[in-house]
Write an enzyme that holds these catalytic residues in place. Structure first.
Site, PDB file in Angstrom:
ATOM      1  N   SER A 138       8.522   6.338   6.541  1.00 37.98           N
ATOM      2  CA  SER A 138       8.262   5.372   5.479  1.00 37.98           C
ATOM      3  C   SER A 138       8.955   5.795   4.196  1.00 37.98           C
ATOM      4  O   SER A 138       9.209   6.990   3.981  1.00 37.98           O
ATOM      5  CB  SER A 138       6.742   5.278   5.243  1.00 37.98           C
ATOM      6  OG  SER A 138       6.444   4.618   4.029  1.00 37.98           O
ATOM      7  N   TYR A 151      -1.806   9.966   3.965  1.00 43.24           N
ATOM      8  CA  TYR A 151      -0.758   9.255   4.709  1.00 43.24           C
ATOM      9  C   TYR A 151       0.617   9.609   4.151  1.00 43.24           C
ATOM     10  O   TYR A 151       1.544   9.922   4.903  1.00 43.24           O
ATOM     11  CB  TYR A 151      -0.996   7.750   4.622  1.00 43.24           C
ATOM     12  CG  TYR A 151       0.068   6.922   5.303  1.00 43.24           C
ATOM     13  CD1 TYR A 151      -0.020   6.644   6.667  1.00 43.24           C
ATOM     14  CD2 TYR A 151       1.144   6.398   4.593  1.00 43.24           C
ATOM     15  CE1 TYR A 151       0.941   5.880   7.303  1.00 43.24           C
ATOM     16  CE2 TYR A 151       2.119   5.639   5.224  1.00 43.24           C
ATOM     17  CZ  TYR A 151       2.018   5.380   6.577  1.00 43.24           C
ATOM     18  OH  TYR A 151       2.983   4.627   7.201  1.00 43.24           O
TER      19      TYR A 151
END
Length: 243
Positions: A138, A151
């Site tokens: 990401s 995360y």
């Protein structure tokens, strides 16, 4: 086009993983590893060329057993796509934050990809053919947001793992790719604001990047990250901070 490969995809019953399964299953054998036996059964009957393996990605023992079964059933496996991921958004300062969520995110988002990679590399070392590991990462791995600190940390670690593992495998037939994603419309991002690309679009761009043998596959707007990171890293950090 990717054809005649045996591909293991984690988290292949929803979101980007499911989109990858649908795009690849017509011309490849797809091995789907996920927690929900019910969803795996539905997927098995809905698509072609699929084998399903229920697996708890928080359990190293279960992962090891699954890989043992997979390499026995499909010794020709040559691609691993580490797609499965979870994200909890409460901040550490909020009462909704659960201490146990820290370990759960680390296990699924980081420990599982590392263990799966290690186990399959051992399998591939006895063979002389081209193999690939694709880690779904990401933009938050490079520029974290305010919420979902764990995360962001796991994706940052996965990014560094991808780079380091790539160095280790430079003189082998095993390639390492990292797909760096923007905000994608998946069950994980339900209810969140911001412009999202579809899981189908994300999957298509990942596959194109794999075909082009790109080490870093920048998907959607993340294509601008390398340039913006050089020109104005403070600007892009500020933009992503709010997500």
């Amino acid at each position: 086009m990717i054809t005649k490969k045996t591909i293991l995809i984690t988290g292949g019953t929803s979101g980007i993983g499911l989109a990858l399964v649908k795009k690849l299953c017509a011309h490849n054998t797809i091995l789907v590893l996920a927690r929900s036996a019910k969803k795996l059964e539905e997927l098995f009957f809905a698509e072609q060329n699929i084998a399903c393996y229920p697996c708890d990605l928080t359990s190293p023992a279960h992962i090891t057993e699954c890989v043992k079964n997979i390499t026995h059933d499909y010794p020709e496996i040559s691609v691993l796509i580490n797609n499965a991921g979870i994200q909890f958004t409460p901040r550490f300062t909020e009462k909704e934050f659960r201490l146990e969520s820290i370990n759960e995110e680390i296990q699924v988002n980081l420990q599982a990809p590392l263990l799966l990679s290690a186990l399959l590399i051992k399998h591939w070392q006895s063979q002389n053919r081209e193999c690939s590991i694709v880690n779904i990462s990401s933009a938050l791995a490079i520029f974290p947001k305010t919420s979902a600190a764990v995360y962001c940390a796991t994706k940052s670690a996965l990014h560094n793992f991808s780079v380091s593992l790539g160095y280790q495998l430079e003189d082998t037939s095993i390639r390492v790719h990292e797909a760096i994603l923007p905000l994608v419309n998946t069950p994980m991002t339900n209810g969140r604001s911001g412009k999202k690309i579809s899981a189908d679009t994300a999957a298509q761009e990942i596959i194109i990047g794999m075909c082009k043998r790109k080490k870093f596959i920048y998907v959607g707007k993340t294509k601008w990250i390398p340039l913006l990171a050089r020109i104005s890293p403070a600007f892009i950090a500020k933009v992503l901070k709010k997500y």
